[in-house]
Design a protein around this motif. Structure first.
Motif, short mmCIF file in Angstrom:
data_model
loop_
_atom_site.label_atom_id
_atom_site.label_comp_id
_atom_site.label_asym_id
_atom_site.label_seq_id
_atom_site.Cartn_x
_atom_site.Cartn_y
_atom_site.Cartn_z
N GLY A 34 32.98 37.41 43.10
CA GLY A 34 32.14 37.79 44.23
C GLY A 34 31.89 36.68 45.22
N LEU A 35 32.21 35.46 44.86
CA LEU A 35 31.96 34.34 45.77
C LEU A 35 33.16 34.02 46.65
CD1 LEU A 35 30.07 31.95 43.31
CD2 LEU A 35 29.10 33.49 45.01
N LYS A 42 35.40 28.29 43.21
CA LYS A 42 36.24 27.70 42.15
C LYS A 42 35.43 26.76 41.27
CE LYS A 42 40.51 28.27 44.64
NZ LYS A 42 41.61 27.68 45.35
N ALA A 43 34.47 26.09 41.85
CA ALA A 43 33.63 25.17 41.07
C ALA A 43 32.73 25.94 40.11
CB ALA A 43 32.79 24.31 42.01
N ALA A 48 31.00 31.43 34.96
CA ALA A 48 31.06 32.88 34.77
C ALA A 48 31.22 33.20 33.29
CB ALA A 48 32.21 33.47 35.59
N TRP A 49 32.07 32.46 32.62
CA TRP A 49 32.28 32.68 31.18
C TRP A 49 31.02 32.35 30.39
CZ3 TRP A 49 36.08 35.61 29.68
CH2 TRP A 49 37.21 35.70 30.47
N ALA A 50 30.32 31.30 30.81
CA ALA A 50 29.08 30.92 30.11
C ALA A 50 28.01 32.01 30.26
CB ALA A 50 28.56 29.59 30.65
N VAL A 51 27.89 32.57 31.47
CA VAL A 51 26.93 33.65 31.70
C VAL A 51 27.29 34.86 30.85
CG1 VAL A 51 26.15 35.33 33.43
CG2 VAL A 51 26.24 32.90 34.00
N LEU A 52 28.57 35.22 30.83
CA LEU A 52 29.01 36.35 30.04
C LEU A 52 28.71 36.14 28.56
CD1 LEU A 52 30.60 39.06 30.02
CD2 LEU A 52 32.65 37.70 29.56
N LEU A 53 29.04 34.97 28.05
CA LEU A 53 28.82 34.66 26.63
C LEU A 53 27.33 34.67 26.29
CD1 LEU A 53 30.03 33.85 23.91
CD2 LEU A 53 29.85 31.47 24.64
#
Length: 179
Positions: A34-35, A42-43, A48-53
């Motif tokens: 979305g960004l 990219k930074a 995103a993976w940390a939020v999902l986990l």
């Protein structure tokens, strides 16, 4: 089912587990895609993976807590088994019983001081306060009923419920009459 003041992962663990899964997926998609394609996007992509986990771990905790609540209520065989549990278990059990009757339940005091309100129920646009008293040898007196009546007025709710294993004094019943 949310506890007041909780944020982040502890909050995710208190929402229904399917909501936790969806929040994690939505957070992942927003951060990852979305960004746009900017350097900032990219930074933040690894986050995103940390939020999902984190959200999915919270959803797992919510699922486990839900299963334990259901098991606690299903295991009850009568007044003796209710009297044998801790006050915290009794509050959880009462909350689960209201959930099964279609209420949305906010657990207020399981971790400490609750200000006289153990649960906040919502159903059909009505909000009600619940005080749980797991007393078997002590009667619920008029002071408890008056306190709950005052809290209902202060919080502008539609009603109150006092759930007890024991009896109510005659004064408590007289005060509650017609309210």
């Amino acid at each position: 089912m949310r506890r007041r003041g909780s944020k982040g992962l502890p909050w995710i663990a208190t929402v229904p587990w399917p909501a936790g899964l969806m929040i994690g997926l939505a957070g992942f998609l927003v951060i990852r895609y979305g960004l746009g394609d900017s350097p900032l996007a990219k930074a933040f992509a690894p986050f995103a993976w940390a939020v999902l986990l984190m959200c999915w771990i919270g959803a797992l905790a919510s699922f486990i807590a839900s299963a334990k609540r259901k098991q606690l209520l299903d295991a009850q065989t009568g007044i003796e088994s209710l009297g044998a549990m801790t006050w915290q278990q009794f509050e959880v059990l009462v909350g689960e019983a209201f959930r099964r009757r279609g209420y949305s339940v906010e657990e207020n005091g399981l971790g400490g001081a609750d200000g006289g309100i153990d649960l906040i129920l919502t159903k059909d646009g009505r909000r009600e306060l619940v005080q749980c008293k797991q007393w078997r040898s002590q009667q619920v007196g008029v002071a408890v009923v008056r306190e709950m009546w005052g809290l209902a007025s202060h919080h502008r709710v539609d009603g109150i419920k006092i759930v007890s294993l024991g009896e109510y004094t005659d004064d408590a019943a007289a005060f509650a009459q017609g309210k």
